[in-house]
Design an enzyme around this catalytic site. Sequence first.
Site, PDB file in Angstrom:
ATOM      1  N   TYR A  22      -7.706 -12.231  -6.484  1.00 55.79           N
ATOM      2  CA  TYR A  22      -6.511 -12.403  -7.298  1.00 55.79           C
ATOM      3  C   TYR A  22      -6.365 -13.841  -7.795  1.00 55.79           C
ATOM      4  O   TYR A  22      -5.740 -14.077  -8.826  1.00 55.79           O
ATOM      5  CB  TYR A  22      -5.288 -11.949  -6.499  1.00 55.79           C
ATOM      6  CG  TYR A  22      -5.502 -10.557  -5.965  1.00 55.79           C
ATOM      7  CD1 TYR A  22      -5.424  -9.452  -6.813  1.00 55.79           C
ATOM      8  CD2 TYR A  22      -5.860 -10.336  -4.644  1.00 55.79           C
ATOM      9  CE1 TYR A  22      -5.678  -8.174  -6.355  1.00 55.79           C
ATOM     10  CE2 TYR A  22      -6.107  -9.060  -4.179  1.00 55.79           C
ATOM     11  CZ  TYR A  22      -6.024  -7.985  -5.029  1.00 55.79           C
ATOM     12  OH  TYR A  22      -6.282  -6.727  -4.585  1.00 55.79           O
ATOM     13  N   ARG A  76       0.856  -1.182   0.000  1.00 56.05           N
ATOM     14  CA  ARG A  76       0.000   0.000   0.000  1.00 56.05           C
ATOM     15  C   ARG A  76       0.894   1.234   0.000  1.00 56.05           C
ATOM     16  O   ARG A  76       2.027   1.205   0.481  1.00 56.05           O
ATOM     17  CB  ARG A  76      -0.908   0.013   1.226  1.00 56.05           C
ATOM     18  CG  ARG A  76      -1.858  -1.187   1.322  1.00 56.05           C
ATOM     19  CD  ARG A  76      -2.692  -1.114   2.588  1.00 56.05           C
ATOM     20  NE  ARG A  76      -3.669  -2.200   2.692  1.00 56.05           N
ATOM     21  CZ  ARG A  76      -3.446  -3.363   3.300  1.00 56.05           C
ATOM     22  NH1 ARG A  76      -2.267  -3.591   3.882  1.00 56.05           N
ATOM     23  NH2 ARG A  76      -4.374  -4.292   3.344  1.00 56.05           N
ATOM     24  N   HIS A 129      -3.704  -9.633   4.018  1.00 57.61           N
ATOM     25  CA  HIS A 129      -5.159  -9.746   4.099  1.00 57.61           C
ATOM     26  C   HIS A 129      -5.547 -10.650   5.272  1.00 57.61           C
ATOM     27  O   HIS A 129      -4.949 -11.703   5.473  1.00 57.61           O
ATOM     28  CB  HIS A 129      -5.737 -10.363   2.821  1.00 57.61           C
ATOM     29  CG  HIS A 129      -5.803  -9.413   1.672  1.00 57.61           C
ATOM     30  ND1 HIS A 129      -5.713  -9.800   0.352  1.00 57.61           N
ATOM     31  CD2 HIS A 129      -5.956  -8.060   1.643  1.00 57.61           C
ATOM     32  CE1 HIS A 129      -5.813  -8.748  -0.427  1.00 57.61           C
ATOM     33  NE2 HIS A 129      -5.958  -7.685   0.329  1.00 57.61           N
ATOM     34  N   ARG A 136      -0.737  -2.288  -6.319  1.00 58.75           N
ATOM     35  CA  ARG A 136      -0.899  -3.387  -5.357  1.00 58.75           C
ATOM     36  C   ARG A 136      -1.684  -4.534  -6.002  1.00 58.75           C
ATOM     37  O   ARG A 136      -1.318  -5.704  -5.853  1.00 58.75           O
ATOM     38  CB  ARG A 136      -1.615  -2.859  -4.112  1.00 58.75           C
ATOM     39  CG  ARG A 136      -1.986  -3.908  -3.074  1.00 58.75           C
ATOM     40  CD  ARG A 136      -2.472  -3.193  -1.819  1.00 58.75           C
ATOM     41  NE  ARG A 136      -3.209  -4.065  -0.926  1.00 58.75           N
ATOM     42  CZ  ARG A 136      -2.657  -4.885  -0.036  1.00 58.75           C
ATOM     43  NH1 ARG A 136      -1.339  -4.968   0.033  1.00 58.75           N
ATOM     44  NH2 ARG A 136      -3.396  -5.626   0.763  1.00 58.75           N
ATOM     45  N   HIS A 192      -3.023   2.848  -6.357  1.00 53.78           N
ATOM     46  CA  HIS A 192      -3.394   1.662  -5.580  1.00 53.78           C
ATOM     47  C   HIS A 192      -3.485   0.419  -6.459  1.00 53.78           C
ATOM     48  O   HIS A 192      -3.382  -0.708  -5.957  1.00 53.78           O
ATOM     49  CB  HIS A 192      -4.725   1.886  -4.858  1.00 53.78           C
ATOM     50  CG  HIS A 192      -5.053   0.821  -3.855  1.00 53.78           C
ATOM     51  ND1 HIS A 192      -4.354   0.664  -2.672  1.00 53.78           N
ATOM     52  CD2 HIS A 192      -5.990  -0.170  -3.866  1.00 53.78           C
ATOM     53  CE1 HIS A 192      -4.849  -0.363  -2.000  1.00 53.78           C
ATOM     54  NE2 HIS A 192      -5.840  -0.888  -2.707  1.00 53.78           N
TER      55      HIS A 192
END
Length: 390
Positions: free
Chosen positions: A369, A215, A360, A337, A334
């Site tokens: 993803y 981030r 996460h 990422r 962003h």
Amino acid sequence: MSRTAQKRRPFGSTRKLPSGRVQARYACPTCKATHPGHITFERAKDADAWLATVRAAIVQERYACPAKQPAATDPDDRAAQPFAEYADAWLAARTLRERTRLLYRSILDRELVPAFGATPLEQITRAQVRQWHTALPADRPTGNAHAYALLRTILGAAVDAEVLDTNPATIKGAGQTKRSRHVEPATVPELDTIAAAMPEPYGLAVLLAGWCALRYGELVELRRRDVSNDGAVVRVRRTMNYRDGRLWIGPPKSVAGTRDVSVPPHLQPALVQHLEKRAQPGKDGLVFPSRRSVPVACPCGYSGCVGGHLMATTFHRWFVTARAAADRTDLRVHDLRHTGLTLAAHAGATLPDLMKRAGHSSVDAAQVYMHAASGRDAEIAARMSQLVGQ
């Protein structure tokens, strides 16, 4: 502990309500009656902390018996308390990260207090809530969802504390947002093109954010001591945030956000060289400081901070120019990422691998993803056909 079980301690007691929240109660030294807390808590330890503040007030002779207070604050009449007063007390009693507290305060001041502030809790109706929600600007669905969710939470706390019988915030799905924007991750050539178009030495920042899925706040708060000597690992321990004109340094977004991220080998030599020539000196020196030659005093309060953070507005201005060179004007900072996690998924990362790399705490977040990599199935099938005749 059952829903109605009570936990005894030297001062006061707690019990779990049917809602799952925890209520604190104590015996008043003035009127000898048992008083419940004016709000309920998510965790027992938060209720314990609240009881400790009551006990301290008694010892320091600052305690005021609730039964002696004006009727509006009497437990039996709290439903007549204006929403703004109840919300202020609710927020003050919550154990929150400073960033979250500032966000809630901002939502209250900007959205909820103007609409409901003077209204007694018991007079807030479903129709009033729905009318307010309908009037919210349609072009900011995320902000609207956050505002509604906070309203529902505060009124839900009033129900848990038996101030209200029912929660008037009952609009199904209003506190949730769906991803309305499809993110197309950058390809490796596009990532390289964007990095090459950035001012020196911030091209490496783009590559590190992209390949390591950092981030922005995590990236610009990296310090020398957070990078291994060989450039093989970056340790994410803090993040930078700029809110209400003030710089904040704190822990990552979640507990899972505190993590060690392996740097792809092709980036390691550049990172080591960058530390030698471009990063601020000392173990607390920023890896990607602002271009200011002299570090400024940092108001964040973090003892190791030497100032000179690269502001997001500056980086974004450079990034907008650089992304045009790759013909990716749709790409946001962003999204770097998102690119990194998609690349990891294509490289064969499992769901637990992605969760660890991204920081996460939710399987659903990482699952995005895995779906992005699912298109490899056709490629795998084609390679299988190559085995025919061998």
